[in-house]
Design an enzyme around this catalytic site. Structure first.
Site, PDB file in Angstrom:
ATOM      1  CG  HIS A  76      -7.653  12.718 -18.872  1.00 52.16           C
ATOM      2  ND1 HIS A  76      -6.851  12.549 -20.004  1.00 52.16           N
ATOM      3  CD2 HIS A  76      -7.456  11.480 -18.443  1.00 52.16           C
ATOM      4  CE1 HIS A  76      -6.447  11.316 -20.236  1.00 52.16           C
ATOM      5  NE2 HIS A  76      -7.158  10.621 -19.149  1.00 52.16           N
ATOM      6  CE1 TYR A  94      -4.950  17.078 -26.933  1.00 49.13           C
ATOM      7  CE2 TYR A  94      -5.611  17.566 -29.144  1.00 49.13           C
ATOM      8  CZ  TYR A  94      -5.993  17.366 -27.985  1.00 49.13           C
ATOM      9  OH  TYR A  94      -7.276  17.013 -27.398  1.00 49.13           O
ATOM     10  N   PRO A  97     -11.655  17.729 -35.259  1.00 50.62           N
ATOM     11  CG  PRO A  97     -10.787  15.429 -35.778  1.00 50.62           C
ATOM     12  CD  PRO A  97     -11.378  16.993 -36.315  1.00 50.62           C
ATOM     13  CE  LYS A 128     -13.830  22.537 -26.621  1.00 48.08           C
ATOM     14  NZ  LYS A 128     -13.823  22.228 -25.454  1.00 48.08           N
ATOM     15  CE1 TYR A 146      -8.652  18.898 -23.279  1.00 48.24           C
ATOM     16  CE2 TYR A 146      -8.204  19.558 -25.515  1.00 48.24           C
ATOM     17  CZ  TYR A 146      -8.111  18.745 -24.518  1.00 48.24           C
ATOM     18  OH  TYR A 146      -8.061  17.365 -24.877  1.00 48.24           O
TER      19      TYR A 146
END
Ligand code: APR
Ligand code: PHB
Length: 402
Positions: A75, A204, A296, A300, A394
């Site tokens: 991704h 998200y 979550p 991580k 990220y």
């Protein structure tokens, strides 16, 4: 009583324990894994599916990457839907080419389990009454029972890879450990379904109804989450109610593409930040969820466990293969630097994206906090420097050189 011996005893056959075992074996370091439940039970746990490059590299190093290479999805970015407006965080462009791999954690565990078995490495599943002894001596041991037989495993070191509820952390005397914890006033209701995902990349969602996440496992398998009050029970949520609420929280154009179907797994996970310092005591070393828990939101959990594994196996290799007997006692100091960084990022992402309906906090203060977080998120989404900060964390900070 049956006496057995190894160099490194590994408690827990989750991703941490299995990955450590594989990498130690590759370095010629003998290890035995002791697991409380059956292998099937371990594989029944559905967990996150975003792997940092560090973990991808470790799986290649452990020679357990073939299926991930074939079935995993690289991704280059992810999206944040901020009250229906979609922002794409182009992690590849913002980090000079770094990406993440979308591949189910359960599949990582399955691949590691199969590789361990194929290598003929010893794993005691369904072990009871696991107890650690003399961990602060040069002769630590582990006792356990299996199928009515009692065992004593003598070893040089013990890797506590037995998760948050395991026995390892509790073996460290209370006055020798310092624990930090923040429990969030909500949980994540997760659903796995054999339906095509609503988007190619993760979304998200911050909405006035609460957080939602649209994730995926493949082109035909989706993983969705909804923020729910920590008092909710999974039986409160029928599939129909879940899909209806998800539609209300997804950005409109994504909701229109939502394909619903029967849930093949549905569960509620609490959200907490937790760290135990130090991550070692004598010859016992805590790895992964045994030492720390992250909400979550930043994906991580497994990635932090992987960096612990990378640090510990390289230090143990210095002990056994380079004769540097003291190397392994640097583990906690090195591991904690990356742990606290990931803890902060996961806490920060969670604060920005969730609706804090914490009844323990005065409503005026709550509304003020929420405005602060909306303003913070708006800055990070609309400013390239802010997006770069988000993207860099990220994809994951580089592992320290050992
Ligand atoms: N004795 C032996 N095994 C135990 C004991 C015990 N007393 N207690 C727990 N275990 C086992 C559990 O059954 C589990 O299989 O230890 C394993 C711990 O695995 P995880 O909880 O998955 O922790 P870890 O391997 O550190 O995984 C880190 O992956 O599974 C996710 O949520 C987790 O994201 C996190 C990451
Ligand atoms: C998942 O796919 O389960 C997942 C992905 C990203 C997260 C959390 C969970 O941040």
């Amino acid at each position: 009583m049956q006496f057995i011996k190894t160099q490194v005893a590994i408690i827990g056959a989750g991703p941490s324990g299995l990955l450590l075992g594989q990498l130690l074996a590759k370095q010629g370091i003998d290890n035995i894994v002791i697991e409380r439940v059956s292998g099937e039970y371990v594989l029944g746990r559905i967990r996150a599916g975003i792997l940092e490059q560090g973990l991808v590299d470790l799986l290649h190093e452990a020679e357990v990457s073939q299926r991930m290479d074939e079935e995993g999805e690289p991704h280059d970015g992810f999206e944040i839907a901020y009250y229906d407006k979609r922002y794409r965080i182009d992690i590849k462009a913002l980090t000079g080419g770094r990406t993440v791999m979308c591949y189910g954690q359960t599949e990582v565990t399955r691949d590691l389990m199969e590789a361990r078995e194929k290598k003929g490495l010893l794993t005691y599943y369904s072990s009871n009454d696991v107890a650690l002894h003399n961990v602060d001596s040069n002769a630590p041991s582990v006792t356990f029972s299996q199928d009515g037989k009692e065992f004593t495993l003598k070893c040089d070191f013990i890797a506590g890879c037995d998760g948050f509820h395991g026995v390892s952390r509790k073996t460290i005397p209370e006055n020798k450990r310092n624990e930090f914890e923040r429990v969030f006033p909500f949980g994540w209701l997760g659903v796995l379904s054999d339906t095509p995902p609503v988007a190619e990349e993760l979304i998200y969602c911050k909405t006035e109804r609460g957080f939602a996440l649209a994730s995926r496992r493949s082109a035909v398998r989706s993983r969705y989450y909804l923020q729910v009050p920590s008092t909710d029970k999974v039986e409160d949520w029928s599939d129909a109610r879940f899909w209806d609420e998800l539609k209300k929280r997804l950005p409109t154009d994504a909701a229109e593409k939502l394909v619903t179907g029967a849930s093949i797994e549905k569960s509620i996970a609490p959200l907490r930040s937790f760290v135990c310092e130090p991550m070692q005591f004598g010859n016992l070393f805590l790895v992964g969820d045994a030492a720390h828990i992250v909400p979550p939101t930043g994906a991580k959990g497994l990635n932090l466990a992987a960096s612990d594994v990378s640090t510990l196996y390289r230090l143990l290799s210095k002990v056994y293969n380079d004769g540097d007997k003291e190397a392994v006692y640097r583990y906690s100091e090195i591991a904690l630097r990356r742990v606290w960084h990931a803890e902060r990022f996961s806490w920060w992402m969670s604060n920005m994206l969730h609706d804090f309906n914490d009844d323990n906090v005065d409503i005026t203060e709550r509304k003020m906090f929420d405005r602060f977080m909306q303003s913070e998120l708006s800055f990070f989404l609309n400013d390239e420097a802010g997006q770069k900060v988000m993207a860099t964390q990220y994809v994951g900070m580089p592992y320290e050189k050992i």
